[in-house]
Design an enzyme around this catalytic site. Structure first.
Site, PDB file in Angstrom:
ATOM      1  N   HIS A 176     -11.059  -5.007   8.699  1.00 54.25           N
ATOM      2  CA  HIS A 176     -11.859  -4.791   7.533  1.00 54.25           C
ATOM      3  C   HIS A 176     -13.220  -3.844   8.039  1.00 54.25           C
ATOM      4  O   HIS A 176     -14.103  -4.171   7.137  1.00 54.25           O
ATOM      5  CB  HIS A 176     -12.176  -5.935   7.103  1.00 54.25           C
ATOM      6  CG  HIS A 176     -11.240  -6.839   6.489  1.00 54.25           C
ATOM      7  ND1 HIS A 176     -10.283  -7.650   7.293  1.00 54.25           N
ATOM      8  CD2 HIS A 176     -10.570  -7.196   5.163  1.00 54.25           C
ATOM      9  CE1 HIS A 176      -9.202  -8.065   6.484  1.00 54.25           C
ATOM     10  NE2 HIS A 176      -9.516  -7.932   5.132  1.00 54.25           N
ATOM     11  N   GLU A 224       0.809  -1.255   0.209  1.00 53.14           N
ATOM     12  CA  GLU A 224       0.077   0.026   0.009  1.00 53.14           C
ATOM     13  C   GLU A 224       0.981   1.305  -0.115  1.00 53.14           C
ATOM     14  O   GLU A 224       0.553   2.091  -0.590  1.00 53.14           O
ATOM     15  CB  GLU A 224      -0.922  -0.048   1.157  1.00 53.14           C
ATOM     16  CG  GLU A 224      -2.322  -0.896   0.944  1.00 53.14           C
ATOM     17  CD  GLU A 224      -2.107  -2.168   0.825  1.00 53.14           C
ATOM     18  OE1 GLU A 224      -1.217  -2.789   1.436  1.00 53.14           O
ATOM     19  OE2 GLU A 224      -2.968  -2.889   0.424  1.00 53.14           O
ATOM     20  N   ASP A 238      -8.966   0.082   5.803  1.00 55.67           N
ATOM     21  CA  ASP A 238      -8.086  -0.270   6.987  1.00 55.67           C
ATOM     22  C   ASP A 238      -6.712  -0.425   6.339  1.00 55.67           C
ATOM     23  O   ASP A 238      -5.599  -0.178   6.858  1.00 55.67           O
ATOM     24  CB  ASP A 238      -8.486  -1.529   7.583  1.00 55.67           C
ATOM     25  CG  ASP A 238      -9.964  -1.783   7.809  1.00 55.67           C
ATOM     26  OD1 ASP A 238     -10.052  -1.331   9.148  1.00 55.67           O
ATOM     27  OD2 ASP A 238     -10.794  -2.010   7.082  1.00 55.67           O
TER      28      ASP A 238
END
Lengths: 662, 400
Positions: free
Chosen positions: A466, A397, A422
């Site tokens: 999540h 990410e 998240d």
């Protein structure tokens, strides 16, 4: 005369001299108090920036470090602009917003020095990605130190550049100290070039104090990049012969002897000797260059010292790009032809329309290519636009968000699809320190149209990794837009705006709303940020809610209507900017305000709304402002526990009844 | 010694005043003569100047905006450098005091100084901000309401209910302001302690109107001068007439009648729901321009609530002008301890017969003089009115 070819030995000599003399001038100015913040000089390392930038065009993008004066000058920045910036003046390259560690001149491809170690690697990778999307042939260059080679950005950036064969140069200036920590003591393998093999990248080690050697290596690397042969890692062994930063002690971690020894390997003296030995230049010619550069430096200092400071009134300009001109864009809900679409279909329609219109849009994420996205966010688009614009990424990410930032800086419009919000947390440094601040730091000359989307919200037993809502956190930071839609119609209109605005946007979609259906206008429309929706009109109490809480509150409203309590429900739709005016107008009517928010209460958006209402709408209040929030705990898994941490319709109804009795 | 800052008496009848705001901050050095706080007395708000110099020290229990405080009450202190305030409920001002106080063997001034006890605040029924606003709009006294909110809070609906209950009686209550109470008390006092008689007389104001036109034209050509109004001219002419008939300025003093040396004339000003009477000084000896300058300042101050108490004191005669509102004659009420008041009517253009039977248009003005018959008989009053009429008909005579 100095040849116009920047790679000629005399040109290299002059550029190195400019860097050296400007740095020495800055060192003096630092002592005199003309420099208000930190000043890291490049003395001893001049050959690297000079030799690499000699092969770059104006449109090639350079991303630099905290030790970036040399990169800026070698890329073509006038000494006047550089020195004025360090003196904090209006005429500085960042108009006084940046100083030494935030030097911006995007007009000449100088995309910024940085106070954070690592991001430049990812941003240069992003510039390479822009080059791929726009087929410009431009090259992205990251200059970074040995310290950054130990940062995750190095791993993520080199891997992505390698797998997509991006036109990028990774130039590691190994000056052997990460700030003041010896690289050998913090590297399991202190040979940086050797690490390139791990990513399948062509890697070269070179004497960084030999400008001609670096020039030759850079020539090949740039050629490879422009030919589509992928990135190169160049490790330049070098040494800085001044302290880490001006004013700091230098001999706690290294010896005077070491420094003196390295001074004898001065890249400028070495080239001078070579030029004279090879009879490529005469003493007189070199002296003339030295005189000219000294005068140029002195002129730049005088110019900077005479320049005005920026006015205090301009301190907060350029936080956001200039708003779109023209009237608000929306369609009248009453007379538009609509059809029923799910939330997912509505946003897919927005993305499909905008990708067809704008070839600079590309999407990155895990499983958004052939698969079409975990939530069908890109369904069918791969078949139309192919892998470059629908890019499946490694699970990194931070890496692909940093890449997206660099891509936006160099002219494309990345859409980062996180699946779950998240996961965004791994990239928060890139979002807050880089993407959100970039427009301001570059005094509005860079635009940052980065769209970051992902699911938020509790309700599907996915537990705490999540289920989070994070909008309050992002809304806290200047420079970001934060969108939290509650209906298919709003989601499409807001996503259309997000895909056409120049600011970075967090677009957070509640997991439980993805399959909710609602009317969506047939014709094209946009919904401007900062305009709240009055979801339900009422007279007794104002309830503000976002995303799924809008639906839960609506359910509560039906029960309450039978009891004679008439609720007005407002959905701000964007958390930043926040439409406080509409909430105040509603409270002026009802006298009561309840904020229903799935996110945590403390320091959250509900606190912000309450504070603004207490301040601006005090006299409108007939009761205390009240909040109903999710419980302050990580989201649990078991259905009974999960249901206990989030407000439901019954709890909302109770809160409304209680507040109406106040 | 710390200097006490007391609530001053601003006028002869003032017993208490409403504290509005400090104009300086705690810890500021105050020079003598600097404005220190604002205070509202019976009629107007005014800035109160400091009469001493020193460092301002405001106790935590000090006055809050809107507190009604008795004259003489201590509001705060002015301290010399190094001196500490005679109260212990907040840190000492920025001086060297805290260091000195810590020195061993040196007795703290705090222990021997009198401690000011906080004045108990009135316990009020809690009311929502919205209810307070509604109460103000509907002139409802919150203390008379029964609260319906949780914990006994008055809500807007309680105020609305009370307002509609009042409405059903056919009346709504307008609470009395302190200036309305004062006006009422003074007028009642006037009626009870004087023997008022009103006489009226008409005069030709054509030349007065001409003079005013002339002054206006002169003023416009010279830009920055103040142009006297009709009222300013009438103040000047009344001053001249009073100089010839000083009895009209006399004050009944039981054993004798007091006639003042100076002729100061009050002018009634209608300002923001109240009636104020600022005073023009030396109406007989001041030039018209000086009178105009005085009245301009006073009227502006009256309209903005900034008249000082002394601006409204010392008159021996009052002018009240209802002419601008179209009133021709009326019976003004004497403003004690004065003995007479002159009402100015509207200037009306009328047809006046000439000796040959034809008519001509003239500006006509009616004067209404109310006087205290204890002090002045009808004939002297009429003679004063006659003098004034002559001056108005040939105003230039009265202006030299």
């Amino acid at each position: 005369m100095i040849p116009t070819d920047k790679t000629s030995p005399l040109s290299l000599y002059r550029t190195m001299l400019v860097i050296r003399m400007v740095e020495e001038r800055l060192a003096k100015s630092h002592q005199r108090g003309l420099i208000h913040g930190a000043c890291h000089t490049y003395v001893g390392e001049e050959a690297i920036a000079t030799a690499v930038c000699a092969h770059l065009h104006e449109a090639d993008a350079v991303f630099s470090t905290h030790r970036g004066h040399g990169h800026a000058l070698a890329k073509g920045m006038e000494p006047r602009q550089l020195i004025a910036e360090l003196y904090g003046r209006e005429t500085g390259c960042s108009r006084g917003r940046g100083g030494s560690m935030h030097l911006f001149a995007p007009e000449i491809g100088m995309m910024g020095t940085s106070g954070i170690v690592g991001p430049c690697i990812l941003q240069a990778t992003g510039a390479g990605y822009s080059s791929l999307i726009m087929k410009t042939g431009n090259v992205g260059v990251a200059f970074f130190g040995d310290g950054a080679a130990n940062n995750g950005a190095f791993h993520e950036g080199l891997n992505m550049a390698s797998i997509w064969k991006l036109p990028v140069l990774f130039v590691c200036e190994n000056n052997q100290f990460a700030t003041e920590v010896p690289f050998s003591s913090v590297a399991g393998n202190p040979n940086v070039a050797a690490r390139g093999a791990a990513y399948g990248i062509t890697s070269i080690e070179v004497d960084g104090n030999d400008v001609l050697a670096v020039e030759a290596v850079a020539r090949e690397a740039v050629k490879r990049a422009r030919n589509g042969e992928g990135p190169t890692l160049i490790e330049c062994k070098t040494y800085r012969t001044r302290a880490h930063a001006e004013g700091m002690g230098d001999f706690t971690y290294r010896t005077r002897e070491d420094v003196e020894q390295w001074k004898t390997r001065c890249p400028i003296a070495r080239l001078k000797k070579h030029l004279l030995n090879q009879k490529l230049a005469t003493d007189a010619e070199l002296s003339a260059i030295e005189g000219e550069v000294a005068a140029l430096t002195e002129d730049a200092h005088e110019f900077a010292e005479k320049s005005a400071y920026p006015t205090a009134e301009s301190a907060t300009t350029h936080v956001y790009s200039a708003p779109r001109s023209g009237p608000p864009r929306d369609v009248p809900a009453s007379n538009a032809n609509t059809r029923e679409l799910t939330f997912m279909k509505a946003t897919l329609e927005a993305l499909t329309e905008e990708m067809a219109r704008n070839p600079k849009i590309f999407v990155m994420g895990e499983g958004i290519g052939v698969r079409g996205g975990n939530f069908a966010t890109t369904s069918g688009l791969f078949a139309i636009h192919g892998p470059e614009r629908l890019r499946d990424t490694p699970i990194c990410e931070r890496g692909f968000v940093g890449l997206a930032g660099g891509a936006a800086m160099t002219g494309t419009r990345p859409v980062v699809d996180f699946m779950f919000a998240d996961f965004v947390l791994d990239s928060v440094g890139e979002i807050i320190n880089q993407i959100a601040k970039m427009q301001y730091m570059s005094s509005g000359r860079l635009k940052m149209p980065v769209l970051m989307r992902g699911c938020i919200g509790i309700g599907h037993n996915a537990a705490t990794h999540h289920s989070g809502s994070y909008y309050s956190m992002y809304a806290h930071f200047p420079g970001l837009r934060v969108v939290v839609p509650s209906s298919p119609r709003d989601a499409k209109g807001l996503l259309k705006t997000a895909l056409t605005c120049d600011n970075p946007v967090l677009f957070l979609e509640h997991r439980e709303l993805m399959t909710v259906k609602g009317p969506v206008p047939e014709e094209e429309y946009f919904i401007d940020f900062g305009t709240a929706a009055i979801v339900r009109e009422g007279s007794d109490i104002t309830v503000v809610a976002l995303a799924l809480m809008v639906h839960k509150t609506l359910a509560a409203c039906e029960t309450l209507a039978k009891e004679g309590i008439n609720v007005e429900l407002i959905d701000p739709r964007t958390v930043a900017p926040l439409d406080v005016d509409t909430i105040i107008q509603s409270v002026a009517k009802t006298g009561r305000l309840l904020i229903v928010d799935e996110d945590f209460a403390h320091c959250g958006i509900s606190a912000e709304i309450a504070a603004q209402l207490a301040d601006r709408g005090f006299d409108e209040l007939d009761a205390p402002i009240r909040r109903l929030n999710g419980k302050p705990s990580p989201t649990p898994y078991s259905p009974t526990l999960e249901a206990a941490v989030v407000p439901d319709a019954a709890a909302i109804a109770d809160a409304i009844r209680n507040l109406c009795a106040e | 010694m710390p200097i006490e800052i007391q609530l001053p008496r601003l006028g002869w009848s003032m017993e208490e005043g409403k504290f509005l705001a400090w104009l300086k901050n705690d810890g500021d050095f105050i020079k003598e003569g600097e404005p220190l706080f604002t205070l509202e007395s019976d009629k107007a708000a005014q800035e109160v100047e400091s009469i001493d110099s020193g460092i301002l020290s405001i106790p935590a229990t000090g006055p809050k905006s809107g507190d009604v405080i008795k004259v003489g009450h201590v509001l705060g202190y002015l301290l010399h450098d190094g001196e500490s305030a005679p109260f212990s409920n907040q840190p000492a001002p920025k001086t060297k005091e805290p260091i000195e106080a810590q020195q061993p063997g040196k007795k703290s001034i705090h222990s021997s100084a009198p401690i000011l006890l906080p004045e108990k605040r009135r316990t009020e029924t809690p009311a929502s901000p919205r209810a307070r606003r509604a109460a103000k709009e509907h002139h409802i006294d919150l203390s008379e309401l029964t609260p319906s909110g949780k914990g006994g809070r008055i809500r807007e609906c309680d105020v609305i209910a009370a307002a509609s209950a009042v409405a059903s009686t056919g009346f709504k209550k307008i609470p009395l302001t302190s200036s309305r109470r004062t006006i009422a008390a003074r007028l009642m006092h006037s009626r009870q302690t004087t023997v008022p008689v009103t006489i009226t007389g008409r005069c030709d104001a054509t030349q007065l109107v001409e003079l005013r036109k002339q002054l206006k034209a002169d003023g416009e050509s010279s830009a920055n001068t103040i142009v006297p109004t009709i009222n300013d001219i009438l103040v000047k002419l009344t001053g001249a007439a009073l100089r010839q008939h000083p009895l009209l300025t006399g004050v009944w003093a039981e054993e004798h009648i007091l006639v003042p040396d100076a002729i100061h004339i009050g002018i009634a000003v209608d300002a923001d729901d109240t009636l104020l009477v600022p005073v023009i000084r030396n109406a007989d000896t001041s030039t018209l321009t000086q009178i105009a300058a005085q009245s301009q300042r006073l009227i502006a101050a009256a309209r903005t609530g900034k008249l000082a108490a002394e601006d409204m004191q010392g008159a021996c005669f009052t002018l009240s002008n209802l002419g601008t509102l179209g009133v021709e004659a009326f019976t003004p009420v004497i403003n004690p301890p004065e003995s007479a008041i002159l009402g100015i009517g509207a200037i009306v253009r009328e047809a006046v017969p000439l000796d040959d039977g034809r008519f001509t248009a003239r500006d006509r003005l009616t004067l209404s003089l109310t006087f205290d018959h204890r002090v002045i008989d009808g004939a002297p009053a009429a003679r004063f009115l006659q003098t004034l009429r002559q001056l108005i008909e040939q105003p230039v005579l009265g202006l030299v």
